[in-house]
Design an enzyme around this catalytic site. Structure first.
Site, PDB file in Angstrom:
ATOM      1  N   GLU A   1       0.823  -1.203   0.000  1.00  0.00           N
ATOM      2  CA  GLU A   1       0.000   0.000   0.000  1.00  0.00           C
ATOM      3  C   GLU A   1       0.862   1.260   0.000  1.00  0.00           C
ATOM      4  OE1 GLU A   1      -3.022   0.480  -0.620  1.00  0.00           O
ATOM      5  OE2 GLU A   1      -3.617  -1.620  -0.668  1.00  0.00           O
TER       6      GLU A   1
ATOM      7  N   TYR B   1      -6.802   6.339   4.257  1.00  0.00           N
ATOM      8  CA  TYR B   1      -6.851   5.335   3.191  1.00  0.00           C
ATOM      9  C   TYR B   1      -6.040   4.097   3.554  1.00  0.00           C
ATOM     10  CZ  TYR B   1      -5.622   2.587  -0.770  1.00  0.00           C
ATOM     11  OH  TYR B   1      -5.402   1.493  -1.574  1.00  0.00           O
TER      12      TYR B   1
ATOM     13  N   ASP C   1      -9.608   4.753  -3.046  1.00  0.00           N
ATOM     14  CA  ASP C   1      -8.490   5.263  -3.809  1.00  0.00           C
ATOM     15  C   ASP C   1      -9.022   5.881  -5.099  1.00  0.00           C
ATOM     16  OD1 ASP C   1      -9.030   3.145  -5.580  1.00  0.00           O
ATOM     17  OD2 ASP C   1      -6.903   2.692  -5.862  1.00  0.00           O
TER      18      ASP C   1
END
Length: 331
Positions: free
Chosen positions: A76, A159, A177
């Site tokens: 990520e 996020y 996203d």
């Protein structure tokens, strides 16, 4: 961009949650009179998108069970603003060298910057190193599963916390996203592109579209993200391959052109980012402090070069030493 291992595919049981009043602002359901508008349910979207994902998801290393939560977290960080094909080799090398957070935490932060290579936005490497140190000190070396604990780690925003909790631990979170936002903008809101920055209305819509079942919600997060990456792309979308094309509000409206603010483009050549990258490349390849004169050769314009170097020092990516020497940070 990551995904959990496959949980049992259960049937979603969404109800239509109620949004806050959107005074004078159009809600995703189209209300503009300031009344309480009911957000759309995603129940009719879940099964086709998840079924499509089961058949079309890319086989990526961070999606495999052996990746674990640390592998998901590393992916990520690396995938932010960076395409998968550039991330793959660096990811593999990173996990081979630092298979657990404690392994990375034991190294100098400059080694994380060195291993980051040319992925770009190298502050992500420092943030990932800081997160590894915190995980080692606070959580015994295991990436926490609790969303609040993830969010409390240095370098972790909303996020990333939601993505790790969802993709690594199968939890129910809205993972927004750019790809997911674009899918929701087109399929539900009927516009070509989402706003430049994530809005409160988008967050409410994403929560409204979540399946109630936790495992299905995690699968939905991964599936909608993959749909945006492979089919509902920013340009040259392939609607004939889309499992929800017949339900897409934007397509049904005739694909109206974007009418919002101009979409931001990214430039690189000639920018401070390019100069910073050239300076860091010299320092990554060096195993001893580098003299100022060597760094001066990487860029012809002295004012921009000095500004870029000062920025690297201010960001903690470069450590100045006496005698006009520079190195990657040791602390």
């Amino acid at each position: 961009m990551t995904a959990p291992t496959k949980p049992p595919h259960s049937s979603p049981t969404d109800t239509d949650p109620v949004s806050d009043p959107l005074l004078g602002e159009q809600s995703p359901s189209g209300a503009t009179d300031g009344t309480i508008a009911r957000e759309p349910s995603g129940a009719h979207l879940h099964s086709p998108v998840i079924d499509w994902f089961e058949d079309n998801a890319r086989d990526l290393p961070w999606r495999r069970p052996e990746a674990g939560a640390w592998g998901v977290m590393v992916s990520e960080f690396m995938l932010q603003q960076t395409p998968v094909n550039r991330v793959l080799p660096v990811y593999e090398q990173w996990l081979a060298r630092w298979p657990r957070p404690a392994d990375l935490a034991a190294e100098a932060p400059g080694e994380a910057v060195r291993a980051w290579g040319r992925l770009g936005y190298p502050r992500r490497a420092l943030r990932l190193h800081g997160a590894a140190v915190a995980i080692t000190e606070r959580h015994g070396g295991d990436v926490p599963s609790d969303h609040a604990q993830l969010l409390a780690l240095p370098g972790i925003g909303e996020y990333t916390a939601a993505a790790v909790a969802s993709f690594a631990y199968g939890q129910r979170h809205a993972v927004l996203d750019t790809n997911v936002r674009r899918v929701f903008a087109r399929a539900v809101s009927g516009v070509q592109y989402p706003p430049n920055a994530t809005t409160a209305a988008e967050r409410r819509l994403a929560r409204a579209l979540l399946p109630e079942d936790e495992g299905t919600a995690a699968r939905w997060a991964a599936a909608s993200m993959e749909l945006g990456a492979l089919v509902c792309t920013a340009r040259n979308e392939t609607c004939h391959r889309c499992p929800i094309a017949t339900q897409c509000a934007w397509r049904l409206a005739g694909k109206p052109e974007h009418e919002g603010p101009a979409r931001r483009g990214q430039t690189y050549a000639g920018t401070d980012r390019q100069v910073r990258g050239k300076l860091l490349a010299v320092l990554r390849d060096a195993h001893a402090p580098v003299p100022q004169a060597v760094l001066d050769r990487v860029w012809h314009e002295p004012v921009q070069r000095a500004r870029a170097l000062d920025g690297l020092v201010a960001d903690g990516l470069v450590e100045p030493l006496p005698g006009g020497l520079y190195r990657l940070p040791l602390t």
